[in-house]
Design a protein around this motif. Structure first.
Motif, PDB file in Angstrom:
ATOM      1  N   UNK A 112     -10.066   0.782   1.341  1.00 24.12           N
ATOM      2  CA  UNK A 112     -10.571   0.828  -0.028  1.00 24.12           C
ATOM      3  C   UNK A 112      -9.871  -0.282  -0.808  1.00 24.12           C
ATOM      4  N   UNK A 113     -10.294  -0.554  -2.026  1.00 23.57           N
ATOM      5  CA  UNK A 113      -9.549  -1.529  -2.832  1.00 23.57           C
ATOM      6  C   UNK A 113      -8.070  -1.152  -2.998  1.00 23.57           C
ATOM      7  N   UNK A 114      -7.776   0.131  -3.081  1.00 25.73           N
ATOM      8  CA  UNK A 114      -6.385   0.576  -3.210  1.00 25.73           C
ATOM      9  C   UNK A 114      -5.587   0.295  -1.942  1.00 25.73           C
ATOM     10  N   UNK A 115      -6.147   0.590  -0.764  1.00 26.13           N
ATOM     11  CA  UNK A 115      -5.403   0.312   0.477  1.00 26.13           C
ATOM     12  C   UNK A 115      -5.232  -1.187   0.683  1.00 26.13           C
ATOM     13  N   UNK A 116      -6.197  -1.979   0.233  1.00 27.53           N
ATOM     14  CA  UNK A 116      -6.115  -3.436   0.388  1.00 27.53           C
ATOM     15  C   UNK A 116      -4.957  -4.033  -0.410  1.00 27.53           C
ATOM     16  N   UNK A 117      -4.482  -3.348  -1.436  1.00 29.41           N
ATOM     17  CA  UNK A 117      -3.327  -3.827  -2.189  1.00 29.41           C
ATOM     18  C   UNK A 117      -2.047  -3.729  -1.364  1.00 29.41           C
ATOM     19  N   UNK A 118      -2.001  -2.793  -0.432  1.00 30.80           N
ATOM     20  CA  UNK A 118      -0.818  -2.614   0.417  1.00 30.80           C
ATOM     21  C   UNK A 118      -1.004  -3.170   1.816  1.00 30.80           C
ATOM     22  N   UNK A 174       3.656 -11.257   0.460  1.00 31.21           N
ATOM     23  CA  UNK A 174       4.433 -10.093   0.890  1.00 31.21           C
ATOM     24  C   UNK A 174       3.711  -8.809   0.471  1.00 31.21           C
ATOM     25  N   UNK A 175       3.707  -7.834   1.361  1.00 30.66           N
ATOM     26  CA  UNK A 175       3.084  -6.534   1.094  1.00 30.66           C
ATOM     27  C   UNK A 175       4.105  -5.441   1.371  1.00 30.66           C
ATOM     28  N   UNK A 213      -3.866  -5.812   3.487  1.00 27.84           N
ATOM     29  CA  UNK A 213      -5.021  -6.619   3.088  1.00 27.84           C
ATOM     30  C   UNK A 213      -6.110  -6.800   4.147  1.00 27.84           C
ATOM     31  N   UNK A 214      -6.282  -5.809   4.987  1.00 26.78           N
ATOM     32  CA  UNK A 214      -7.236  -5.926   6.085  1.00 26.78           C
ATOM     33  C   UNK A 214      -8.258  -4.798   6.036  1.00 26.78           C
ATOM     34  N   UNK A 215      -9.463  -5.102   6.474  1.00 16.05           N
ATOM     35  CA  UNK A 215     -10.481  -4.061   6.608  1.00 16.05           C
ATOM     36  C   UNK A 215     -10.125  -3.202   7.823  1.00 16.05           C
ATOM     37  N   UNK A 216     -10.364  -1.908   7.694  1.00 21.78           N
ATOM     38  CA  UNK A 216     -10.124  -1.004   8.828  1.00 21.78           C
ATOM     39  C   UNK A 216     -11.014   0.220   8.696  1.00 21.78           C
TER      40      UNK A 216
END
Length: 119
Positions: A105-111, A74-75, A113-116
């Protein structure tokens, strides 16, 4: 103090504020304003922006309980996503081209989980 980037074309003036999520803060056509902007709120990063045209990503609306699931995890993702709360970059501005960019970024990946890469 916010520093907008400005694009001038033949009859158009467009400004964005990269520090406030790439928000389009001014859009004029033939000198007529097409967008309301609350400059006092734009200048204070503690306040939510009011007016302008926000860049919404990765979602435009609400998710049930502000949550989505991917690979059994869950995110939390609030209304309108997170892009409007992050600083964007303007790596390449030309006279008739204004292209803001946001990348994972690593921070956005916490919320999310995809590259963009947007922009």
């Amino acid at each position: 103090m916010v520093m907008p980037y400005t694009l001038h074309a033949e009859r158009i003036r467009l400004e964005i504020i990269p520090e406030r999520g790439g928000l389009i803060s001014r859009w004029q056509w033939r000198g007529h304003g097409l967008v309301y902007s609350d400059w006092e709120r734009f200048a204070d990063p503690q306040l939510s922006a009011r007016g302008g045209i926000p860049l919404l990503f990765p979602t435009r609306g609400n998710l049930a309980e502000d949550t989505f699931h991917s690979n059994r995890q869950a995110y939390r993702l609030k209304q309108h996503g997170f892009a409007r709360d992050l600083p964007w970059q303007v790596p390449d501005q030309q006279e008739h081209l204004l292209k803001p960019r946001l990348q994972d970024t690593p921070t956005t990946r916490q919320r999310y989980p995809f590259a963009f890469r947007r922009g």
